[in-house]
Design a protein around this motif. Structure first.
Motif, PDB file in Angstrom:
ATOM      1  N   GLN A   1      -1.880  -6.576 -11.399  1.00 54.88           N
ATOM      2  CA  GLN A   1      -3.442  -6.069 -10.883  1.00 54.88           C
ATOM      3  C   GLN A   1      -3.358  -5.377 -10.031  1.00 54.88           C
ATOM      4  O   GLN A   1      -3.658  -4.047  -9.913  1.00 54.88           O
ATOM      5  N   ALA A   2      -2.995  -5.902  -8.626  1.00 53.12           N
ATOM      6  CA  ALA A   2      -3.060  -5.154  -7.558  1.00 53.12           C
ATOM      7  C   ALA A   2      -2.171  -3.965  -7.272  1.00 53.12           C
ATOM      8  O   ALA A   2      -2.625  -2.810  -6.936  1.00 53.12           O
ATOM      9  N   LEU A   3      -1.031  -4.026  -7.621  1.00 55.43           N
ATOM     10  CA  LEU A   3      -0.014  -2.863  -7.729  1.00 55.43           C
ATOM     11  C   LEU A   3      -0.255  -1.914  -8.436  1.00 55.43           C
ATOM     12  O   LEU A   3      -0.653  -0.930  -8.263  1.00 55.43           O
ATOM     13  N   SER A   4      -0.151  -2.283  -9.996  1.00 49.48           N
ATOM     14  CA  SER A   4      -0.412  -1.252 -10.667  1.00 49.48           C
ATOM     15  C   SER A   4      -1.825  -0.744 -11.001  1.00 49.48           C
ATOM     16  O   SER A   4      -2.133   0.421 -10.981  1.00 49.48           O
ATOM     17  N   GLY A   5      -2.557  -1.740 -11.123  1.00 49.63           N
ATOM     18  CA  GLY A   5      -4.228  -1.487 -11.113  1.00 49.63           C
ATOM     19  C   GLY A   5      -4.437  -0.444  -9.737  1.00 49.63           C
ATOM     20  O   GLY A   5      -5.299   0.509  -9.965  1.00 49.63           O
ATOM     21  N   GLY A   6      -4.007  -1.065  -8.595  1.00 51.02           N
ATOM     22  CA  GLY A   6      -4.423  -0.295  -7.242  1.00 51.02           C
ATOM     23  C   GLY A   6      -4.136   1.297  -7.578  1.00 51.02           C
ATOM     24  O   GLY A   6      -4.749   2.158  -7.065  1.00 51.02           O
TER      25      GLY A   6
ATOM     26  N   PHE B   1       0.675  -1.334   0.067  1.00 58.77           N
ATOM     27  CA  PHE B   1      -0.037  -0.103   0.020  1.00 58.77           C
ATOM     28  C   PHE B   1       0.900   1.208  -0.329  1.00 58.77           C
ATOM     29  O   PHE B   1       0.392   2.333  -0.652  1.00 58.77           O
ATOM     30  N   THR B   2       2.026   1.172   0.706  1.00 60.10           N
ATOM     31  CA  THR B   2       2.936   2.463   0.621  1.00 60.10           C
ATOM     32  C   THR B   2       3.205   2.511  -0.949  1.00 60.10           C
ATOM     33  O   THR B   2       3.217   3.796  -1.574  1.00 60.10           O
ATOM     34  N   ALA B   3       3.583   1.404  -1.926  1.00 62.45           N
ATOM     35  CA  ALA B   3       4.013   1.657  -3.371  1.00 62.45           C
ATOM     36  C   ALA B   3       2.583   2.213  -3.727  1.00 62.45           C
ATOM     37  O   ALA B   3       2.679   3.118  -4.709  1.00 62.45           O
ATOM     38  N   ILE B   4       1.537   1.717  -3.585  1.00 63.00           N
ATOM     39  CA  ILE B   4       0.334   2.126  -4.204  1.00 63.00           C
ATOM     40  C   ILE B   4       0.039   3.498  -4.047  1.00 63.00           C
ATOM     41  O   ILE B   4      -0.038   4.095  -4.998  1.00 63.00           O
TER      42      ILE B   4
ATOM     43  N   GLY C   1     -11.395  -3.214 -11.471  1.00 67.63           N
ATOM     44  CA  GLY C   1     -11.236  -4.500 -11.402  1.00 67.63           C
ATOM     45  C   GLY C   1     -10.249  -4.866 -10.509  1.00 67.63           C
ATOM     46  O   GLY C   1     -10.207  -5.980  -9.581  1.00 67.63           O
ATOM     47  N   SER C   2      -8.967  -4.146 -10.429  1.00 66.71           N
ATOM     48  CA  SER C   2      -7.853  -4.192  -9.751  1.00 66.71           C
ATOM     49  C   SER C   2      -8.380  -4.203  -8.106  1.00 66.71           C
ATOM     50  O   SER C   2      -7.811  -5.260  -7.172  1.00 66.71           O
ATOM     51  N   TRP C   3      -9.141  -3.412  -7.623  1.00 63.38           N
ATOM     52  CA  TRP C   3      -9.520  -3.378  -6.351  1.00 63.38           C
ATOM     53  C   TRP C   3     -10.376  -4.403  -5.993  1.00 63.38           C
ATOM     54  O   TRP C   3     -10.353  -5.025  -4.895  1.00 63.38           O
ATOM     55  N   ILE C   4     -11.264  -4.868  -6.749  1.00 62.99           N
ATOM     56  CA  ILE C   4     -11.970  -6.024  -6.570  1.00 62.99           C
ATOM     57  C   ILE C   4     -11.045  -7.300  -6.389  1.00 62.99           C
ATOM     58  O   ILE C   4     -11.259  -7.989  -5.395  1.00 62.99           O
ATOM     59  N   PHE C   5     -10.181  -7.435  -7.426  1.00 65.50           N
ATOM     60  CA  PHE C   5      -9.240  -8.644  -7.231  1.00 65.50           C
ATOM     61  C   PHE C   5      -8.442  -8.621  -6.098  1.00 65.50           C
ATOM     62  O   PHE C   5      -8.136  -9.662  -5.087  1.00 65.50           O
TER      63      PHE C   5
END
Lengths: 422, 179, 347
Positions: free
Chosen positions: B144-149, A58-61, B155-159
């Motif tokens: 998905q999680a990192l880049s899409g977040g 989450f820090t990265a995000i 969709g990334s947040w659902i994932f």
């Protein structure tokens, strides 16, 4: 500054791979620094012993999200050109659940397993082998589950669009949520995992204004600014600079010659879109391999991405020139004219004429190359009298027939590779 | 020059997670600004698998819609792919950081209560699950999680929620492996 | 391959020549590697005032390995020849202007030099063979006892190694029909690349040579124990560091030669510039920058520098990277060279 640099053609596909390697080094470096090469440390996340995964991720995000928001808001990055994976609710939810189970069973995710294998962890290597097996299996069942993979499509959609909220407000909400989660995580680590807090942490640092606390304050305040900063996306309006247009047209810097285009196609360059503005019937009778048929009336502001390099062609050149002006005024920055159009293409590329025997040697050498190019495109070189050692002499014809369709094996005839996404 | 012998090189502790995350975020931001796309990992392996299958059984690979998507038109090698080169870099970067921290070891990461073969079997099973899950979800935790977040992708947040949900729901059954 | 004359006056050259597949680059790589090994082991023979007891583990296996690698290289070259049964004709004449003629004669002398050097180290490299064939052992001992012979073998290995290394580059640069290869620096470039791969091979050998008097590792897991062997610091304490330093200087010179090579091409005619751009930004740019410059030169330089400083563990990874980089350099230069063409300079 026009960013994303790659999408504005600052460098080509080849150099993008070098960039990929460099970015990958940074990615792998920080994953390993964070301790993500070790399965036990990653799995500790799910037993509340060490919530590194949450903190790092989450820090990265939020770092990237806040950075991208401000760069876009300041007009330095065109956010609409940053690739967004399309949303498919059902497969992504099911895939996420499977992936989560796989995470706690195997101890890694694909990226972290690379790092663990690179640092010698044997379980990481076995995990990678298992993943390859999983991919092979998935490919075999793919035809049967294709309807599931493509179920509930929602297109490329952000949370802001879905919930009709300002983008900046969501940025602020995510930052607040993340910082809240960090505090909760540190509390859980101490309560459940019995972990002594770090000297540089949010909850119980060695000194009141530890660097991490300052960092959190900066992020929250930037998020607060973002909440009121407005829309980060660029508008679809482009200012047409008539002087610049006149200059481009006058200096012929917007021309692409047919031989140049032929070379590009042979080289397999994919950094341009060839747009044929003739009517579909004419297009069907013959077109340059790889060309896209978009009649003049269908040139809309979004028919290709705005950063694409576009080469327009028509039969002679007049329609192409009109399309050039149309596209420039629609805000496409890189539009080129195929000089001479398809007529020139037929004369020079498909059916090049041999130079007279008395011509200098360089003309003959050039012709030899053009003859080879002509054969590539299914044409035939028109040898006059000069005997050419490089090619079997063909009989000269006055009205050469045009090949019916693009010859097989020419780039553009087959589907292009999937270029983005994970 | 230091006179420390090789064997006494001590393993250095990992970085503070917040600062590691900050560094990772900057790398991700660089990728957005320079390339207009995020990071990824699983796609590189899919491309490699598709290429391998194509070289062994070309007809089978081109006939399969899943492989065909990763093979392209054949004008350039499918391995000349952004994610393939990025993942090569991940290996290099991970090795470099591991070497600098003296964390290079040929070991098996596991809890004390599980045998080596059992841990390796679970690692392979987890990898296989991950391969299937990542392809179903159009991406893994990186893509998905990192880049899409960071892009606030719906969709990334659902994932992401489902990944954490699945992992926490299943963690209890596997506590012997890790604790 | 059809035996071509080297100018454009034959029909195979235009518009593009794509006759060389994997065989030629692999041969150039193996030739360079053997050249590097010959120079390094020859230098070692000359320097160490030959004494069998002092022979270092990885140096004694080098000549035998060189023989095997060179034979493999010759096999790939032979596979590439169109008229395989005519190969003996190369040895009927000597044409000073033909690099192929030079090459075949150099190779003719390289074998005896390698055999002699292998005989010299036989006692240490294959003790069992020595017991089986006392004749060989006697030859080996008489050679080693003769100071002049030892010096001659060392000297011959260094000189022939250098010639072989340069020849692998000249073989390409003599083919005037390709502007990318049209550089006198290709010979030295391949020589130093060969030296760096040679040093890397020796380094790899030093990691793989079992250390005397060491019990089996305490790991129950077979996989882990095999791999743990690879991670040990090399058996020779001092030799390995010298090799790392030598390898680093070779890599630095190679990098400088690459820069000069491109500098030369970029300041030459349009055809040369276009040829160079094939590697710098064109279709070969990604593998060139990543595999040759990045992971083949810069990364091992950094790792070996840190190893020499004892900042990080000594591993065989940099050696493997150097070998990969050398192989990639040959493949990329041969591939891109065949795609470079003079006709781009025409209006």
């Amino acid at each position: 500054m026009n960013a994303p640099f790659f999408k504005y053609g600052l460098f080509g596909d080849e150099i993008s791979l070098v960039v990929a390697f460099a970015i990958g080094i940074g990615f792998g470096f920080f994953l390993e620094r964070a301790g993500f090469g070790r399965a036990r440390l990653l799995a500790a996340q799910f037993y509340f012993r060490d919530l590194r995964v949450l903190k790092v991720m989450f820090t990265a995000i939020i770092t990237a999200m806040v950075g991208l928001f401000f760069l876009s808001r300041l007009g330095l990055v065109d956010l609409s050109l940053v690739y967004l994976t399309p949303t498919f609710v059902l497969p992504q939810a099911i895939g996420g659940l499977i992936l989560g189970v796989g995470f706690v069973v195997g101890g890694y995710c694909p990226g972290t397993s690379c790092v663990s294998a690179a640092t010698g962890r044997i379980d990481g290597m076995v995990y990678l082998a298992g993943m390859i097996g999983g991919l092979l299996g998935f490919a075999e069942i793919y035809p049967r589950i294709e309807h599931l993979v493509k179920a509930t499509p929602m297109g490329q959609v952000t949370l802001a669009q879905q919930f009709n909220l300002p983008y900046g407000l969501l940025v602020f909400a995510v930052v607040l949520m993340a910082v809240g989660a960090f505090i909760a995580a540190e509390w859980a680590e101490r309560k459940i995992g019995g972990k002594v807090p770090d000297t540089d942490s949010l909850l119980a640092p060695a000194r009141p204004l530890a660097p991490v606390r300052r960092f959190a304050i900066v992020l929250v305040s930037l998020g607060l600014v973002a909440a009121f900063a407005g829309n980060p996306f660029r508008g679809a309006f482009a200012r047409v600079d008539t002087k610049q247009l006149a200059l481009d047209a006058g200096t012929k810097s917007d021309h692409v010659s047919v031989t140049q285009l032929a070379d590009w196609i042979i080289e397999g360059r994919s950094d341009f879109v060839l747009v044929d503005v003739r009517e579909p019937a004419e297009f069907a009778s013959y077109h340059i391999p790889g060309a896209r048929n978009v009649p003049l009336a269908e040139l809309t502001p979004d028919f290709v991405a705005r950063n694409e390099r576009i080469v327009v062609c028509s039969e002679g050149g007049i329609h192409a020139a009109q399309a050039w002006f149309l596209l420039r005024s629609l805000g496409f920055p890189a539009v080129y004219l195929l000089f001479g159009g398809l007529e020139e293409w037929k004369d020079t590329v498909l059916y090049p004429a041999a130079p007279p025997a008395s011509a200098p040697a360089r003309d003959h050498i050039e012709f030899a190359k053009r003859a080879a190019v002509a054969k590539y495109f299914g044409g035939a070189p028109q040898t006059g009298g000069a005997p050419m050692p490089a090619s079997t002499p063909a009989l000269p014809r006055l009205t050469p027939p045009v090949p019916a369709a693009a010859p097989a094996g020419v780039p553009g005839a087959k589907p292009k590779k999937k270029k983005e996404g994970c | 020059m230091s006179s420390t012998p090789d064997d006494s090189l001590l393993e250095k502790p990992h970085m503070n997670p917040y600062w590691a995350g900050f560094g990772l975020g900057l790398v991700l931001l660089t990728s957005f600004v320079v390339m207009g796309r995020g990071l990824g990992a699983s796609g590189a392996f899919t491309t490699a698998v598709a290429t391998a299958v194509h070289s062994v059984a070309p007809a089978h690979a081109t006939g399969n819609a899943f492989y065909a998507e990763y093979l392209g038109d054949g004008s350039v090698s499918p391995l000349k792919d952004w994610l393939v080169f990025e993942v090569l870099g991940v290996f290099v970067g991970g090795f470099l950081s591991g070497a600098l921290g003296n964390r290079l070891r040929f070991t098996i990461e596991k809890g004390p209560r599980i045998s080596n073969p059992a841990r390796l079997a679970l690692a392979a099973a987890g990898g296989a699950l991950m391969g299937v899950g990542a392809k179903l979800a159009l991406g893994c935790t990186s893509g998905q999680a990192l880049s899409g977040g960071a892009l606030l992708n719906l969709g990334s947040w659902i994932f992401m929620m489902c990944v954490f949900g699945g992992a926490y729901a299943f963690a209890w059954f596997l506590r012997r492996q890790w604790l | 391959m059809i035996e071509y004359t080297t100018t454009r006056h034959n029909p195979g050259v235009d518009p593009i020549l794509h006759l060389w597949g994997w065989e030629i680059p692999l041969y150039l790589f193996l030739g360079g590697l053997v050249a590097g090994l010959m120079i390094l082991s020859g230098y070692h023979i000359l320097r160490s005032r030959w004494d069998r007891d002092q022979a270092q583990g990885h140096y004694v296996t080098a000549p035998l390995l060189s023989l095997a690698l060179l034979s493999a290289g010759m096999l790939t070259l032979f596979l590439d020849l169109e008229h395989k049964l005519q190969v003996w004709r190369l040895y009927l004449t000597f044409r000073p202007a033909s690099p192929m003629s030079w090459g075949s004669w150099i190779l003719l002398f390289v074998y005896p030099a390698l055999v002699a050097s292998a005989l010299l180290t036989l006692a240490a490299s294959l003790p069992r063979l020595r017991q089986r064939l006392p004749v060989l052992a006697r030859v080996s001992e008489s050679l080693a006892g003769h100071n002049g012979a030892v010096h001659l073998i060392g000297f011959a290995n260094v000189v022939l190694g250098a010639m072989l290394g340069i020849y692998t580059g000249v073989l390409l640069s003599a083919l005037g029909a390709r502007p990318l290869w049209n550089s006198a620096l290709l010979g030295p470039l391949f020589l130093f690349s060969g030296l760096s791969t040679g040093a890397a091979t020796l380094h790899l050998l030093s990691h793989l040579t079992p250390r005397a008097g060491e019990g089996s590792p305490g790991f129950s897991d077979a996989l882990a124990s095999v791999m743990v062997n690879w991670l040990r610091p090399p058996s020779a304490q001092d030799g390995s560091r010298k090799l790392e330093q030598a390898d680093n200087s070779f890599l630095t010179i190679e990098l400088a030669l690459l820069a000069l090579f491109f500098g030369g091409l970029m300041t030459s005619t349009l055809a040369h510039q276009t040829g160079a751009r094939l590697l710098l930004t064109g279709p070969w740019a990604a593998p060139f920058w990543v595999f040759v410059v990045g992971s083949g030169i810069l990364l091992p330089l950094l790792l070996q520098f840190l190893q020499a400083q004892r900042r990080i563990q000594s591993t065989w990874v940099p050696a493997l990277l150097v070998l990969g980089g050398g192989l990639a350099l040959r493949f990329i230069l041969v591939g891109a060279g065949q795609a470079s063409h003079w006709s781009v300079a025409l209006p």
